[in-house]
Design a protein around this motif. Structure first.
Motif, short mmCIF file in Angstrom:
data_model
loop_
_atom_site.label_atom_id
_atom_site.label_comp_id
_atom_site.label_asym_id
_atom_site.label_seq_id
_atom_site.Cartn_x
_atom_site.Cartn_y
_atom_site.Cartn_z
N GLU A 1 0.82 -1.20 0.00
CA GLU A 1 0.00 0.00 0.00
C GLU A 1 0.86 1.25 0.00
O GLU A 1 2.02 1.22 0.43
CB GLU A 1 -0.92 0.00 1.23
N GLU A 2 0.28 2.34 -0.46
CA GLU A 2 1.00 3.61 -0.50
C GLU A 2 1.13 4.19 0.90
O GLU A 2 0.25 4.04 1.74
CB GLU A 2 0.24 4.60 -1.39
N GLY A 3 2.28 4.85 1.15
CA GLY A 3 2.47 5.53 2.43
C GLY A 3 3.16 4.68 3.46
O GLY A 3 3.55 3.54 3.19
N PRO A 4 3.31 5.21 4.67
CA PRO A 4 4.02 4.50 5.74
C PRO A 4 3.32 3.21 6.13
O PRO A 4 2.09 3.12 6.11
CB PRO A 4 4.01 5.49 6.90
N ARG A 5 4.10 2.22 6.49
CA ARG A 5 3.56 0.93 6.95
C ARG A 5 4.20 0.57 8.27
O ARG A 5 5.34 0.86 8.53
CB ARG A 5 3.87 -0.16 5.93
#
Length: 231
Positions: A176-180
């Motif tokens: 997924e896009e963004g921080p994980r």
């Protein structure tokens, strides 16, 4: 050979190594035998190996591609947790009070499988691939020392890592896009009380009560000070 064919070819290889590491867990900063085992296996399949001999834990494998290109790193953590295992499987932990309860056994096995696959298609690789087996992830202290080991960290343009996740169905990869996930961080708060007599508590400052109030009120930071739409 297509990469899908290689996945099937090395499926049992990855499974066997995952079970081996599960049986032989080592805690953070104690991964000496794990490091030796990884180094030996990587060397046997032709990967250039650099062990952090100063600390004796953690290593970097390097696969040199046949074509020029940028360098990337694939990373796995290697430490276990101080957890007693109650499973009855035949690959149950052989070490009392220690267990790969966070999936790092799988991470190591997956990266070994990736190494086998990449070595099989070495002539198609552009640039170098660094295989980073990092110790002491669970304590949050392993990464700072590991990136200072050798010059590998300065050479790579990107690092790819993954984590097994029990909430996902088997066979599904979540990107997924963004921080994980989240990083671990620590703060220290010193609460200074004031001594007093048990019969005159109003003349003292009870540090336990103050510290408890801090803990309880910190819980309202999210519920009362941050927008409910900002997760």
């Amino acid at each position: 050979m297509h990469s899908r064919d290689l996945i099937e070819q090395y499926k049992s290889y990855v499974q066997d190594w995952r079970r081996y590491f599960h049986k032989h867990p080592e805690l953070s900063n104690e991964e000496f035998e794990t490091t030796k085992t990884l180094a030996k296996e990587l060397g046997s399949i032709g990967v250039e190996v650099h062990v952090d001999t100063e600390r004796g834990i953690g290593l970097i494998g390097i696969i040199h591609g046949a074509k020029p290109g940028k360098a990337i790193a694939l990373r796995a953590d290697i430490d276990a947790l101080p957890v007693h295992e109650h499973n009855t499987v035949d690959y149950k932990s052989d070490v009392e009070g220690k267990m790969h309860a966070c999936g790092h056994d799988g991470h190591m096995a997956i990266l070994l499988g990736a190494a086998k696959m990449l070595m099989s298609m070495k002539d198609r690789i552009e640039g170098d691939v660094y295989l980073a087996f990092q110790p002491a992830e669970e304590t949050g202290a392993g990464a700072p020392d590991f990136i200072k080991f050798g010059d590998w960290y300065d050479k790579v343009g990107a690092i790819f890592g993954g984590h097994v996740w029990i909430d996902l169905p088997a066979g599904l990869v979540s990107v997924e896009e963004g921080p994980r996930m989240a990083a671990s961080s620590q703060i220290t708060i010193n609460v200074k009380g004031k001594q007093g007599h048990g019969a005159q508590p109003h003349q003292a400052v009870d540090a336990i009560v103050v510290a408890s109030a801090i803990v309880m009120n910190l819980q309202t930071v999210v519920s009362r000070n941050v927008s409910a739409l900002d997760s």
